[in-house]
Design a protein around this motif. Structure first.
Motif, PDB file in Angstrom:
ATOM      1  N   UNK A 188       1.935   8.889   6.032  1.00  0.00           N
ATOM      2  CA  UNK A 188       3.140   8.752   6.857  1.00  0.00           C
ATOM      3  C   UNK A 188       3.422  10.056   7.601  1.00  0.00           C
ATOM      4  N   UNK A 189       3.282  11.183   6.921  1.00  0.00           N
ATOM      5  CA  UNK A 189       3.533  12.489   7.547  1.00  0.00           C
ATOM      6  C   UNK A 189       2.485  12.823   8.605  1.00  0.00           C
ATOM      7  N   UNK A 190       1.204  12.538   8.330  1.00  0.00           N
ATOM      8  CA  UNK A 190       0.160  12.756   9.337  1.00  0.00           C
ATOM      9  C   UNK A 190       0.508  12.016  10.625  1.00  0.00           C
ATOM     10  N   UNK A 191       0.841  10.732  10.486  1.00  0.00           N
ATOM     11  CA  UNK A 191       1.076   9.877  11.647  1.00  0.00           C
ATOM     12  C   UNK A 191       2.345  10.270  12.381  1.00  0.00           C
ATOM     13  N   UNK A 192       3.397  10.547  11.637  1.00  0.00           N
ATOM     14  CA  UNK A 192       4.668  10.931  12.267  1.00  0.00           C
ATOM     15  C   UNK A 192       4.520  12.228  13.039  1.00  0.00           C
ATOM     16  N   UNK A 193       3.809  13.189  12.463  1.00  0.00           N
ATOM     17  CA  UNK A 193       3.725  14.513  13.066  1.00  0.00           C
ATOM     18  C   UNK A 193       2.806  14.558  14.272  1.00  0.00           C
ATOM     19  N   UNK A 194       1.752  13.731  14.291  1.00  0.00           N
ATOM     20  CA  UNK A 194       0.856  13.788  15.441  1.00  0.00           C
ATOM     21  C   UNK A 194       1.399  12.998  16.620  1.00  0.00           C
ATOM     22  N   UNK A 195       2.255  12.002  16.367  1.00  0.00           N
ATOM     23  CA  UNK A 195       2.836  11.222  17.456  1.00  0.00           C
ATOM     24  C   UNK A 195       1.827  10.288  18.089  1.00  0.00           C
ATOM     25  N   UNK A 196       2.331   9.292  18.837  1.00  0.00           N
ATOM     26  CA  UNK A 196       1.464   8.356  19.533  1.00  0.00           C
ATOM     27  C   UNK A 196       0.812   7.319  18.647  1.00  0.00           C
ATOM     28  N   UNK A 197       1.254   7.237  17.395  1.00  0.00           N
ATOM     29  CA  UNK A 197       0.649   6.305  16.429  1.00  0.00           C
ATOM     30  C   UNK A 197       1.712   5.372  15.861  1.00  0.00           C
ATOM     31  N   UNK A 198       2.672   4.991  16.690  1.00  0.00           N
ATOM     32  CA  UNK A 198       3.810   4.238  16.180  1.00  0.00           C
ATOM     33  C   UNK A 198       3.435   2.902  15.524  1.00  0.00           C
ATOM     34  N   UNK A 199       2.488   2.117  16.073  1.00  0.00           N
ATOM     35  CA  UNK A 199       2.121   0.870  15.369  1.00  0.00           C
ATOM     36  C   UNK A 199       1.604   1.135  13.954  1.00  0.00           C
ATOM     37  N   UNK A 200       0.753   2.148  13.819  1.00  0.00           N
ATOM     38  CA  UNK A 200       0.229   2.500  12.501  1.00  0.00           C
ATOM     39  C   UNK A 200       1.333   3.087  11.615  1.00  0.00           C
ATOM     40  N   UNK A 201       2.254   3.827  12.231  1.00  0.00           N
ATOM     41  CA  UNK A 201       3.341   4.424  11.457  1.00  0.00           C
ATOM     42  C   UNK A 201       4.257   3.350  10.876  1.00  0.00           C
ATOM     43  N   UNK A 202       4.537   2.310  11.646  1.00  0.00           N
ATOM     44  CA  UNK A 202       5.333   1.195  11.128  1.00  0.00           C
ATOM     45  C   UNK A 202       4.616   0.546   9.946  1.00  0.00           C
ATOM     46  N   UNK A 203       3.315   0.315  10.099  1.00  0.00           N
ATOM     47  CA  UNK A 203       2.533  -0.309   9.030  1.00  0.00           C
ATOM     48  C   UNK A 203       2.545   0.541   7.768  1.00  0.00           C
ATOM     49  N   UNK A 204       2.381   1.852   7.931  1.00  0.00           N
ATOM     50  CA  UNK A 204       2.347   2.718   6.753  1.00  0.00           C
ATOM     51  C   UNK A 204       3.734   2.981   6.195  1.00  0.00           C
ATOM     52  N   UNK A 205       4.767   2.884   7.022  1.00  0.00           N
ATOM     53  CA  UNK A 205       6.129   2.939   6.479  1.00  0.00           C
ATOM     54  C   UNK A 205       6.350   1.747   5.552  1.00  0.00           C
ATOM     55  N   UNK A 206       5.887   0.569   5.979  1.00  0.00           N
ATOM     56  CA  UNK A 206       5.997  -0.625   5.138  1.00  0.00           C
ATOM     57  C   UNK A 206       5.180  -0.476   3.858  1.00  0.00           C
ATOM     58  N   UNK A 207       3.987   0.108   3.974  1.00  0.00           N
ATOM     59  CA  UNK A 207       3.154   0.323   2.786  1.00  0.00           C
ATOM     60  C   UNK A 207       3.823   1.305   1.832  1.00  0.00           C
ATOM     61  N   UNK A 208       4.456   2.343   2.377  1.00  0.00           N
ATOM     62  CA  UNK A 208       5.205   3.278   1.536  1.00  0.00           C
ATOM     63  C   UNK A 208       6.275   2.553   0.738  1.00  0.00           C
ATOM     64  N   UNK A 209       6.997   1.678   1.419  1.00  0.00           N
ATOM     65  CA  UNK A 209       8.056   0.937   0.737  1.00  0.00           C
ATOM     66  C   UNK A 209       7.494   0.057  -0.364  1.00  0.00           C
ATOM     67  N   UNK A 210       6.335  -0.544  -0.107  1.00  0.00           N
ATOM     68  CA  UNK A 210       5.676  -1.364  -1.130  1.00  0.00           C
ATOM     69  C   UNK A 210       5.265  -0.518  -2.333  1.00  0.00           C
ATOM     70  N   UNK A 211       4.902   0.744  -2.081  1.00  0.00           N
ATOM     71  CA  UNK A 211       4.493   1.643  -3.149  1.00  0.00           C
ATOM     72  C   UNK A 211       5.672   2.283  -3.885  1.00  0.00           C
ATOM     73  N   UNK A 212       6.893   2.027  -3.418  1.00  0.00           N
ATOM     74  CA  UNK A 212       8.073   2.593  -4.081  1.00  0.00           C
ATOM     75  C   UNK A 212       8.740   3.717  -3.322  1.00  0.00           C
TER      76      UNK A 212
END
Length: 252
Positions: free
Chosen positions: A191-215
């Motif tokens: 999540x931090x890699x994607x947020x910090x590099x920018x331009x990866x919003x579709x992947x960031x949404x997906x990994x935000x959801x995965x983070x939530x699934x992981x707790x």
């Protein structure tokens, strides 16, 4: 110059006995930055130091802040991040940033370790072989994202299907299956890699959801964004917040 007592004490925790040259050359900047990053931001949430520093290291990789990374890595080690954990952050970044951007950080990490007397190579963390990395990578995807990922490596047009296979065997089979960090920590640093590099919003949404699934719930991710903000700036932090909100809405 009015640096707060809390900021002074936290700076001392990170860098025992170190006095920054910026106190002499840029006192006004140092006052405002330190009071913000090392007092106001830290006191805005309940994250422990180790989690905070793990996120900051990953964010600095994402935004290509190599000089600041080499400054903050010793602080992270002082605040509880282990050498293995630090190396695993750098290794996993290769899948999300590419070796062209990760190489300086791998070299810089080794330089910091050498200066601290940390012997390399560290203890191995591999759990897969070239023969089972696809199988194990698929299982990691399923564990993190859900059963719909079981056959994802076979999906897509034939001419590009190999990339989905690489996502399974390389990104997840080679890196996520390693010990040193668990799935919850690995999703947080991604999540931090994607947020910090920018331009990866579709992947960031997906990994935000995965983070939530992981707790790593919405509140936790907002705290992570908050701690990274001084290091990656407002635009990418606000974009990341928007992605977290979208992931939370879609999971309802």
């Amino acid at each position: 110059m009015a640096i707060t007592e809390f900021a002074k004490k936290y700076h001392e925790k990170m860098f025992p006995g170190y006095v920054s040259e910026f106190l002499r050359t840029d006192p006004e900047f140092t006052e405002r930055f330190d009071n913000f990053a090392f007092d106001e931001v830290i006191n805005s949430c309940s994250l422990d130091d180790r989690t905070r520093m793990t996120a900051i290291l990953a964010a600095l990789l994402g935004c290509q802040g190599i000089d600041e990374f080499k400054v903050m890595l010793p602080a992270a080690l002082n605040l509880g991040v282990t050498p293995v954990e630090a190396k695993e952050i750098v290794y996993q970044a290769a899948a999300y940033l590419g070796i062209g951007r990760v190489f300086p950080f791998l070299k810089g990490t080794n330089e910091v370790f050498a200066a601290r007397g940390i012997t390399l190579p560290l203890e191995g963390q591999e759990t897969t072989t070239m023969e089972n990395r696809l199988e194990k990578g698929i299982q990691a995807q399923v564990d993190i994202f859900g059963e719909h990922m079981r056959e994802f490596y076979k999906s897509g047009p034939e001419e590009s299907r190999h990339i989905n296979r690489w996502l399974a065997d390389n990104c997840f089979g080679d890196w996520y299956t390693r010990t040193g960090l668990d799935y919850r920590q690995r999703e947080m640093i991604t999540f931090c890699f994607l947020a910090a590099q920018g331009g990866c919003e579709p992947q960031l949404i997906s990994h935000a959801a995965a983070n939530m699934k992981m707790g790593n719930d919405k509140e936790f991710l907002i705290q992570i964004i908050s701690q990274c903000l001084p290091f990656i700036g407002y635009p990418r932090s606000l974009n990341a917040l928007s992605c977290v909100n979208k992931a939370a809405e879609s999971s309802r």
